[in-house]
Design a protein around this motif. Sequence first.
Motif, mmCIF file in Angstrom:
data_model
loop_
_atom_site.group_PDB
_atom_site.id
_atom_site.type_symbol
_atom_site.label_atom_id
_atom_site.label_comp_id
_atom_site.label_asym_id
_atom_site.label_seq_id
_atom_site.Cartn_x
_atom_site.Cartn_y
_atom_site.Cartn_z
ATOM 1 N N GLY A 72 0.814 -1.224 0.000
ATOM 2 C CA GLY A 72 0.000 0.000 0.000
ATOM 3 C C GLY A 72 0.838 1.262 0.000
ATOM 4 N N LEU A 73 2.015 1.193 -0.640
ATOM 5 C CA LEU A 73 2.901 2.361 -0.692
ATOM 6 C C LEU A 73 3.151 2.720 -2.154
ATOM 7 N N PRO A 74 2.402 3.686 -2.683
ATOM 8 C CA PRO A 74 2.527 3.996 -4.113
ATOM 9 C C PRO A 74 3.910 4.521 -4.502
ATOM 10 N N ILE A 75 4.423 3.993 -5.602
ATOM 11 C CA ILE A 75 5.686 4.501 -6.146
ATOM 12 C C ILE A 75 5.453 4.915 -7.589
ATOM 13 N N SER A 76 6.325 5.802 -8.045
ATOM 14 C CA SER A 76 6.250 6.230 -9.435
ATOM 15 C C SER A 76 7.467 5.650 -10.142
ATOM 16 N N MET A 112 10.545 6.181 -7.408
ATOM 17 C CA MET A 112 10.488 7.063 -6.238
ATOM 18 C C MET A 112 9.111 6.956 -5.579
ATOM 19 N N PHE A 113 9.073 7.123 -4.273
ATOM 20 C CA PHE A 113 7.781 7.108 -3.578
ATOM 21 C C PHE A 113 6.979 8.338 -3.984
ATOM 22 N N VAL A 114 5.666 8.144 -4.131
ATOM 23 C CA VAL A 114 4.821 9.225 -4.633
ATOM 24 C C VAL A 114 4.707 10.359 -3.612
ATOM 25 N N ASP A 115 4.461 10.008 -2.368
ATOM 26 C CA ASP A 115 4.252 11.034 -1.354
ATOM 27 C C ASP A 115 5.500 11.072 -0.458
ATOM 28 N N ASP A 116 6.531 11.747 -0.953
ATOM 29 C CA ASP A 116 7.807 11.695 -0.233
ATOM 30 C C ASP A 116 8.596 12.990 -0.464
ATOM 31 N N THR A 138 12.307 11.047 2.769
ATOM 32 C CA THR A 138 12.486 10.161 3.937
ATOM 33 C C THR A 138 12.229 8.716 3.542
ATOM 34 N N LYS A 139 11.139 8.500 2.784
ATOM 35 C CA LYS A 139 10.802 7.113 2.419
ATOM 36 C C LYS A 139 11.846 6.530 1.475
ATOM 37 N N GLY A 140 12.210 7.306 0.475
ATOM 38 C CA GLY A 140 13.182 6.812 -0.514
ATOM 39 C C GLY A 140 14.510 6.455 0.132
ATOM 40 N N PHE A 141 14.946 7.308 1.067
ATOM 41 C CA PHE A 141 16.218 7.051 1.732
ATOM 42 C C PHE A 141 16.115 5.817 2.643
ATOM 43 N N ALA A 142 14.999 5.698 3.354
ATOM 44 C CA ALA A 142 14.831 4.539 4.253
ATOM 45 C C ALA A 142 14.765 3.256 3.431
ATOM 46 N N PHE A 143 14.075 3.311 2.306
ATOM 47 C CA PHE A 143 13.958 2.160 1.407
ATOM 48 C C PHE A 143 15.352 1.738 0.924
ATOM 49 N N HIS A 181 19.421 3.452 -6.255
ATOM 50 C CA HIS A 181 19.593 4.897 -6.033
ATOM 51 C C HIS A 181 18.229 5.515 -5.737
ATOM 52 N N PRO A 182 18.158 6.412 -4.727
ATOM 53 C CA PRO A 182 16.852 6.945 -4.344
ATOM 54 C C PRO A 182 16.256 7.975 -5.304
ATOM 55 N N THR A 183 17.106 8.702 -6.063
ATOM 56 C CA THR A 183 16.565 9.817 -6.866
ATOM 57 C C THR A 183 17.066 9.873 -8.306
ATOM 58 N N HIS A 184 18.090 9.126 -8.607
ATOM 59 C CA HIS A 184 18.702 9.182 -9.948
ATOM 60 C C HIS A 184 18.217 7.974 -10.735
ATOM 61 N N ASN A 185 18.193 8.096 -12.057
ATOM 62 C CA ASN A 185 17.877 6.883 -12.829
ATOM 63 C C ASN A 185 18.958 5.839 -12.570
#
Length: 412
Positions: A333-337, A348-352, A356-361, A373-377
Amino acid sequence: MRDLSKNAALVARARQVVPGAMWGHQDAAALPPGYPQYFSRAEGCHLWDLDGNRYTDFMCSWGPIILGHRHPAVEDAARAQAEKGDCLNGPGEVMVELAELVVQTIAHADWVQFKKNGNDATTAAVMIARAGTGRRKILVAAGSYHGSAPWCSPSVLGVTAEDRAHILTFAYNDTESLAGAAEQAKGDLAGIIVTAFKHDLGVDQEMPEPEFAMLAREICDAEEAALIVDDVRAGFRLHEAGSWELVGVRPDLSSWSKAISNGYALAALTGNDRFRQAASAVFSTGSFWTAAVAMAAGLVTIRTLREADAVAQMARLGTKLRDGLEGLSRAYGLPISQTGPVQMPTAMFVDDPDRTKGFAFCAAAIAQGVYFHPTHNMFLSAAHTEQDIAHALDAAEHGFRTVRDLSARAAA
Ligand SMILES: Cc1ncc(COP(=O)(O)O)c(C=O)c1O
């Protein structure tokens, strides 16, 4: 968290002699906890840090590793060339062999020049566009990365307004914005430079819309300007003949680097006959641009990519990864894009908003030995297997569980 004590000691040593301990995008300090700065070796799609921890690699050295680390045929060719000589008074026969192969492989190319970094190739493309047209203005998509030279660096520190005086921006995939920028440059338009797809940092990625690509081509034709596709990052992963073959648009000039020689330092600028004369007239050179080892590696890399149908192989496993991540995202139940081509995935997490979520993941995944990688392709290689994707999905499940627990604690 895994033991990173040797890594930490080396970071401390580096801090004394390297400003900030590390420069640019490879600074691990910007990554989630548990990411090492230093590595000791690599094989296939695995790499080991200084402390001996092993990772399944989804960055592929930020793109260069396309056949897998230390691919045997590439290494053999590089070794054989190294035994004969690398940096001589001029190039070896291997340069012409590689040039022939590149021209045969890249659909729009009538010629090629070799360089070292992507930045060399994009900067030379801009100079050749200006020299060939006798004009000054270059249109660049806002937020696109073309290197760290003053005309294009994402930071303006150390850059003067004069360095950017003839750079105009438009929004990627926005035809109105592109047409508006071209109108502003009318009469002085040297070229339009555009990345193979929108792969800007920290945002959803976008494939080029055919209408956008066609408009860029039409503007350059009407204004006799150069259409430059910057294929440094995506080159050889989307289409072996050039990424914009996917939208049926051929550039006048294209810049290449990263995957062209599976990790050896090599870049290339390809062009069509319209810009051949300008390419030979512009003074653009470097001490190491004729070094033969990287060229020998490039020759085998391109041949192997074509023979092994590496693009299809990366797409197949990239789809498995994307589908698997989508399934986990739904289950937790954790939407990602998930955007961009599957061979170069961005997730990446949709609501982030603060990551915080991306880094924890990612911190949870790296603790399981998977380097996301949390933010880069990210990048797949032809060395990834079903087993590696299964390992990645297993680590991703740890990531989703961590984020779910974190969100539950925050809500409590
Ligand atoms: C699209 C694009 N162009 C140019 C460059 C610059 O390449 P280099 O870092 O090899 O100079 C990069 C590097 O990431 C890139 O992604």
